[in-house]
Design an enzyme around this catalytic site. Structure first.
Site, PDB file in Angstrom:
ATOM      1  N   LYS A  54       0.843  -1.208   0.000  1.00  0.00           N
ATOM      2  CA  LYS A  54       0.000   0.000   0.000  1.00  0.00           C
ATOM      3  C   LYS A  54       0.878   1.257   0.000  1.00  0.00           C
ATOM      4  O   LYS A  54       0.624   2.207  -0.743  1.00  0.00           O
ATOM      5  CB  LYS A  54      -0.933  -0.011   1.220  1.00  0.00           C
ATOM      6  CG  LYS A  54      -2.067  -1.021   1.072  1.00  0.00           C
ATOM      7  CD  LYS A  54      -2.847  -1.255   2.350  1.00  0.00           C
ATOM      8  CE  LYS A  54      -3.820  -2.420   2.131  1.00  0.00           C
ATOM      9  NZ  LYS A  54      -4.491  -2.880   3.337  1.00  0.00           N
ATOM     10  N   GLN A  98      -4.776  -1.475   9.389  1.00  0.00           N
ATOM     11  CA  GLN A  98      -4.587  -2.811   8.833  1.00  0.00           C
ATOM     12  C   GLN A  98      -5.154  -3.867   9.793  1.00  0.00           C
ATOM     13  O   GLN A  98      -4.807  -3.894  10.963  1.00  0.00           O
ATOM     14  CB  GLN A  98      -3.084  -3.060   8.575  1.00  0.00           C
ATOM     15  CG  GLN A  98      -2.791  -4.367   7.890  1.00  0.00           C
ATOM     16  CD  GLN A  98      -3.383  -4.452   6.473  1.00  0.00           C
ATOM     17  OE1 GLN A  98      -3.276  -3.523   5.682  1.00  0.00           O
ATOM     18  NE2 GLN A  98      -4.030  -5.558   6.164  1.00  0.00           N
ATOM     19  N   ASP A 121     -11.478   2.780   3.254  1.00  0.00           N
ATOM     20  CA  ASP A 121     -11.764   1.343   3.105  1.00  0.00           C
ATOM     21  C   ASP A 121     -13.267   1.119   2.892  1.00  0.00           C
ATOM     22  O   ASP A 121     -13.676   0.057   2.430  1.00  0.00           O
ATOM     23  CB  ASP A 121     -11.347   0.598   4.385  1.00  0.00           C
ATOM     24  CG  ASP A 121     -10.063  -0.192   4.191  1.00  0.00           C
ATOM     25  OD1 ASP A 121      -9.736  -0.491   3.023  1.00  0.00           O
ATOM     26  OD2 ASP A 121      -9.410  -0.512   5.196  1.00  0.00           O
TER      27      ASP A 121
END
Ligand code: NAP
Length: 298
Positions: A54, A98, A121
């Site tokens: 990422k 995460q 997200d």
């Protein structure tokens, strides 16, 4: 006849180029670039490798990337305080925590603490609600479903009026992609069925699908005779079925019997190299969108 391959690796390159160009234009006109923070708790090797990818992608497209690594024993209160800090940081447009999180931390509480306008997200209940309403309400579609829809559209597959069958009803793939495909608008307008472990005639439903989206996590679940000739097959499944002794890398298989399916379908995604590369790509797209919303450009 062999199906057209819908390659996530190629579509990713197209989209990342588009994002890089847009970031440079915004920087020129407005003097800012998107800011993404990735919060990594502990040293889980899989999480570390996802976060590394990422970060690399964020740098590639010209974002400011803040990497915030925290110890495995961080308290829930300290993690909430950290999120609060980034919620109030004007240079940050996207906050990514995460997963999975350590046991002492309530995952739901943490994800719900992220400002919905920085929830790139798309997992916050506010964004799930926005997705359900559809149209202009949608801010951040969750990344894997957004990647799936983008692949279908860029492959030139007609979605309007199409029978879409989604295998799987998880909150991260099955339910959101089903919801996205039934919305009124481009890349959607489909008639959608969701099937799962309690479905009576799985094969019968799949056989009707003009677009079959499979996210079950069961290698080879979808048999070639379940596939409608000429249909579009999107295989989301990523299953480790062994280890390549020469390379030391995992051998991955999808949920569809690919070799046989590609002789029947009109188009199909491979595993690996299909849906997989799209998730981080769409995370970048959502982070750019977040800055654009803030600047009144979206
Ligand atoms: P999940 O939370 O385990 O959900 C799986 C869904 O599939 C459930 O709804 C389950 O039904 C259904 N299912 C399982 N076995 C089935 C069967 N035999 N017949 C019919 N339905 C069945 O999985 P997920 O998180 O959605 O992930 C699904 C797959 O996609 C996994 O392989 C995962 O690794 C992969 N994935 C890939 C990406 C990516 O490439 N970027 C991202 C996310 C996930 P019930 O609800 O009835 O149990």
């Amino acid at each position: 006849m062999s199906a057209k391959l819908i390659k996530g690796t190629e579509i990713r390159e197209e989209i990342l180029e588009e994002i890089t160009k847009e970031v440079a234009e915004i920087k020129d006109k407005h003097g800012v670039v998107p800011g993404l923070v990735t919060i990594l708790i502990g040293e889980n090797p899989a999480s570390m490798s996802y976060v590394t990818l990422k970060i690399k992608t964020a740098h590639r497209v010209g974002f400011t990337e803040v990497q915030d690594s925290q110890p495995e024993d961080i308290s829930e209160a300290d993690l909430l305080a950290l999120i609060d800090k980034y919620n109030n940081d004007d240079s940050i447009n996207g906050i990514l925590v995460q997963l999975p999180l350590p046991k002492q931390v309530d995952e739901k509480k943490i994800l719900n603490a992220i400002d919905p306008d920085k929830d790139v997200d798309g997992f916050h209940p506010v964004n799930v609600g926005r997705l359900m309403i559809g149209g202009d309400e949608v801010k951040f579609p969750p990344c894997t479903p957004a990647g799936i829809q983008e692949m279908i559209v860029r492959a030139g597959v007609e979605t309007s009026g199409a029978e879409v069958v989604v295998v799987g009803r998880s909150n991260i793939v099955g339910k959101p992609i089903a919801n996205m495909m039934l919305q009124k608008g481009p890349g959607a307008n489909s008639t959608v069925t969701i099937v799962h472990t309690r479905t009576k005639d799985l094969a019968g439903h799949c056989q009707r699908a003009d677009i079959l989206i499979v996210a079950a996590g069961v290698p080879g679940l979808v048999k070639p005779e379940w596939i409608k000739p000429g249909s579009c097959v999107i295989d989301v499944g990523v299953n480790r079925i062994g280890m390549n002794e020469k390379t030391g890398k995992a051998i991955l298989r999808g949920d569809v019997d690919f070799d046989a399916a590609k002789e029947i379908a009109g188009s199909i995604t491979p595993v690996p190299g299909g849906v997989g590369p799209m998730t981080i790509t769409m995370l970048m797209k959502n982070t750019l969108k977040s800055l654009k919303f803030k600047l009144g450009l979206a």
